[in-house]
Design a protein around this motif. Structure first.
Motif, PDB file in Angstrom:
ATOM      1  N   GLY A   1      15.639  50.089 -34.042  1.00 44.15           N
ATOM      2  CA  GLY A   1      16.882  49.582 -33.482  1.00 44.15           C
ATOM      3  C   GLY A   1      17.992  49.391 -34.484  1.00 44.15           C
ATOM      4  O   GLY A   1      19.091  48.975 -34.118  1.00 44.15           O
TER       5      GLY A   1
ATOM      6  N   SER B   1      23.770  47.633 -38.709  1.00 45.23           N
ATOM      7  CA  SER B   1      23.464  46.728 -37.607  1.00 45.23           C
ATOM      8  C   SER B   1      21.972  46.788 -37.316  1.00 45.23           C
ATOM      9  O   SER B   1      21.335  47.836 -37.462  1.00 45.23           O
ATOM     10  CB  SER B   1      24.246  47.115 -36.340  1.00 45.23           C
ATOM     11  N   TRP B   2      21.441  45.658 -36.886  1.00 47.18           N
ATOM     12  CA  TRP B   2      20.031  45.624 -36.520  1.00 47.18           C
ATOM     13  C   TRP B   2      19.803  44.589 -35.431  1.00 47.18           C
ATOM     14  O   TRP B   2      20.563  43.636 -35.279  1.00 47.18           O
ATOM     15  CB  TRP B   2      19.153  45.341 -37.735  1.00 47.18           C
ATOM     16  N   ARG B   3      18.728  44.793 -34.680  1.00 47.49           N
ATOM     17  CA  ARG B   3      18.360  43.879 -33.612  1.00 47.49           C
ATOM     18  C   ARG B   3      17.572  42.706 -34.184  1.00 47.49           C
ATOM     19  O   ARG B   3      16.653  42.884 -34.974  1.00 47.49           O
ATOM     20  CB  ARG B   3      17.500  44.584 -32.564  1.00 47.49           C
TER      21      ARG B   3
ATOM     22  N   ARG C   1      15.189  40.739 -30.577  1.00 48.80           N
ATOM     23  CA  ARG C   1      15.318  41.572 -29.376  1.00 48.80           C
ATOM     24  C   ARG C   1      16.493  41.203 -28.465  1.00 48.80           C
ATOM     25  O   ARG C   1      16.720  41.880 -27.470  1.00 48.80           O
ATOM     26  CB  ARG C   1      14.028  41.535 -28.549  1.00 48.80           C
TER      27      ARG C   1
ATOM     28  N   ASN D   1      19.658  39.689 -29.925  1.00 49.09           N
ATOM     29  CA  ASN D   1      20.904  39.632 -30.688  1.00 49.09           C
ATOM     30  C   ASN D   1      21.032  40.860 -31.578  1.00 49.09           C
ATOM     31  O   ASN D   1      20.035  41.430 -32.026  1.00 49.09           O
ATOM     32  CB  ASN D   1      20.945  38.376 -31.565  1.00 49.09           C
ATOM     33  N   GLU D   2      22.274  41.252 -31.810  1.00 55.12           N
ATOM     34  CA  GLU D   2      22.542  42.321 -32.759  1.00 55.12           C
ATOM     35  C   GLU D   2      23.393  41.753 -33.892  1.00 55.12           C
ATOM     36  O   GLU D   2      24.450  41.175 -33.645  1.00 55.12           O
ATOM     37  CB  GLU D   2      23.276  43.498 -32.106  1.00 55.12           C
TER      38      GLU D   2
ATOM     39  N   THR E   1      25.456  42.445 -37.483  1.00 54.10           N
ATOM     40  CA  THR E   1      26.170  43.530 -38.154  1.00 54.10           C
ATOM     41  C   THR E   1      26.763  43.025 -39.460  1.00 54.10           C
ATOM     42  O   THR E   1      27.358  41.942 -39.500  1.00 54.10           O
ATOM     43  CB  THR E   1      27.293  44.079 -37.258  1.00 54.10           C
TER      44      THR E   1
END
Length: 200
Positions: free
Chosen positions: A132, A167-169, A172, A174-175, A177
């Motif tokens: 992700g 960017s990463w999750r 599961r 929230n993202e 950046t």
């Protein structure tokens, strides 16, 4: 932003248009005419490209009824994109936009004309991870040049930029950046004999 002294024009060239080609022509009053052509498609299984070229010309009209100053204008604009899919996770891209021409006008009641050149060049990479995460990297150069035909006055600006984003999750839902933008801008001009030269 803080650098927007007289306003902002944000140009985003279209990428990913469907394959095909088109041509366009138009004519109007004051000797106005427009010619344009565009094409895009896949050059191979991984390489896609698109390009367009447009020409505009108008004889214009004097700014006042008692004036004979010409108001002619011409503009040639080119736009091109390349997209390469290196893998399922990595894509590469390159873009070019260039516009040049001449504009005539009335300067305090006397005829004047200027040559202009605006251009933008960019190359970048986009990565999509299996977990992700996504990353984007872009390096670009933008130039704006105006040169008077009847005087030594000019204005030249060059802006180089490096943009990075990741960017990463998280959990599961929230993202997150993080990113950075670095720019190097140089402007030089001469207006009514007054020089200006600043690098930021």
């Amino acid at each position: 932003g803080t650098d927007a002294i007289g306003g902002v024009i944000n140009i985003i060239t279209r990428a990913g248009a469907g394959p095909g080609a088109s041509a366009y022509a138009a004519a109007g009053g004051y000797g106005t005419r427009v010619l344009a052509a565009a094409a895009s498609g896949m050059l191979s299984a991984r390489l896609g490209a698109g390009a367009s070229l447009a020409y505009q010309r108008s004889d214009g009209f004097p700014p006042r009824q008692d004036a004979s100053d010409p108001g002619d204008y011409d503009n040639t604009t080119a736009n091109a994109q390349l997209r390469y899919t290196a893998s399922d996770a990595l894509g590469l891209r390159a873009q070019l936009w260039r516009s040049s021409g001449k504009s005539a006008y009335s300067n305090y009641g006397t005829a004047a004309a200027e040559d202009f050149l605006d251009a933008s060049y960019a190359a970048g990479a986009d990565w999509n991870g299996t977990a992700g995460g996504t990353a984007h990297l872009t390096v670009s150069r933008g130039t704006a040049e105006v040169s008077q035909r009847g005087s030594p006055d000019f204005d030249h600006t060059r802006r180089d930029a490096l943009e990075a984003q990741y960017s990463w999750r998280a959990y599961r839902v929230n993202e997150l950046t993080v990113g950075s933008v670095t720019t190097d801008e140089h402007t030089a001009s001469l207006s009514f004999g007054l020089p200006y030269d600043v690098r930021t």
